[in-house]
Structure formats: C-alpha cells, structure tokens
Design a protein around this motif. Sequence first.
Motif: not given
Length: 218
Positions: A103-119, A121-123
């Motif tokens: 989906d490129e639309t339809g998720w404009e109001q969500c709860i978001s939980v980050p899965l990848v930390q900035p460090d 790099f490989e992931l």
Amino acid sequence: MEAAPEPGPVLRLRHCGAAIFCRRPPPLCPACGRPLRGAGLAAAPVRLPCPFRHGHRQRRALLLRPAAGSFLGGYDGGADLHVGITNGDGVVYNYDEEGIHRDETGWEQCISVPLVQPDMFELLQQWDKLLEEFSVGEAWLPHRYEEHDYNCYTYALAFINSILTAQGKQQMSKSEFTEKFVIPQTKNASKYITLHQELTTKDFYIVPLPDQENQGGN
C-alpha cells in the motif's frame, strides 16, 4: 471525498487539584473560576504528544491501524487492528484474505514502532530486499489466510522472527510480540483517544489529580 480536518492539539494544565485538558487554554480555570494568568508553572498549558503517525512517512517500521475507520474517527478500543510493515520508501506490506498488499496510501493515521535502529547499517541496506523476498513466499497466498489463526499478525511476526533468526537472536512468540509491540502502544493511544473524544463534545475535560501530584499546584 475530502479528508476530515485534523483535530487541534490536546493541551493539559494543572490547577486547583485537577488536570484540565482542552484545545485552547482558557483565561479562567474551568474548575474554580480563578484566573490562570500568574498561577504558576503548573497552570501553563503543555501540548500532549499525539501517538499517531503518517504511516507512509515511517521507514522500516511496524504499523498498527483499525481494520476499519481511523483511531480518531470513532475507534472504540475493541475493534480489530490491522498491522503492516513498511519498506524504506514507506510502502506498507500487509497480509489479508486477498494476499499480500503493498500500500502506498491508506495508512495515514497509525501507531508506528521502529524496527531498525540507525546503527544497523547492514540491515538498513538489505531491508527492502528481505521484505520483498519474504512476502512473495507461498505462505502468504490468499487461500492460506484465516481471520483468527493465520492473519496480518502472523505475517508481521513471521517476518520479524526471520530477521531475528538471521541476526542470531531468539524468536518471539505471539504473546511476546503482542506484549512488546502492541499493548504498550495501544494503551497510550487509548488514553489519547479518550481525551480526543471528550473534547469533541466539550471545551474542557477535568480529571482530579492524586494528592502527590497536587504539590506545587494552585
């Protein structure tokens, strides 16, 4: 159809032993009628952070939204939630009775939980490829879907566990997944939804504070 206007921010201030929630700070305390100007720091309005995010602006995250409607559009806390996972461009991969959606639309109001930390790099570099390869597997064909036992949660948890396995980490059970990713987020969202609903029908929502929180107030 035009989108409904976004509600204003929820503000909180403390006065006369109560937490007062509103959209716009009043000149007088709605609980006691005394002026709030000069009443001290506790009476200064504080904007509460909104727990909802524009899902397509969240990268490599787990998203939760109501299966129908929106969190601030009548969600009662008991309706089913739908989950998805975003790639690096904010496209939401999710699974239902029709199979995998991107989906490129339809998720404009969500709860978001980050899965990848900035460090990680490989992931970060491999995330989109891993998500796409995982999603084209036969496990996610439409006929496999079962509303209660093999659904969007199954898909999201299986992908997260595939990442954990590749990293040499222990997989999560469904209960662990729910406890870690779903319950804390929905609890916080539920409080905000209650305030939003109260302030759609009234100017103020007043909650008495416990004694220990009254110290320093007026």
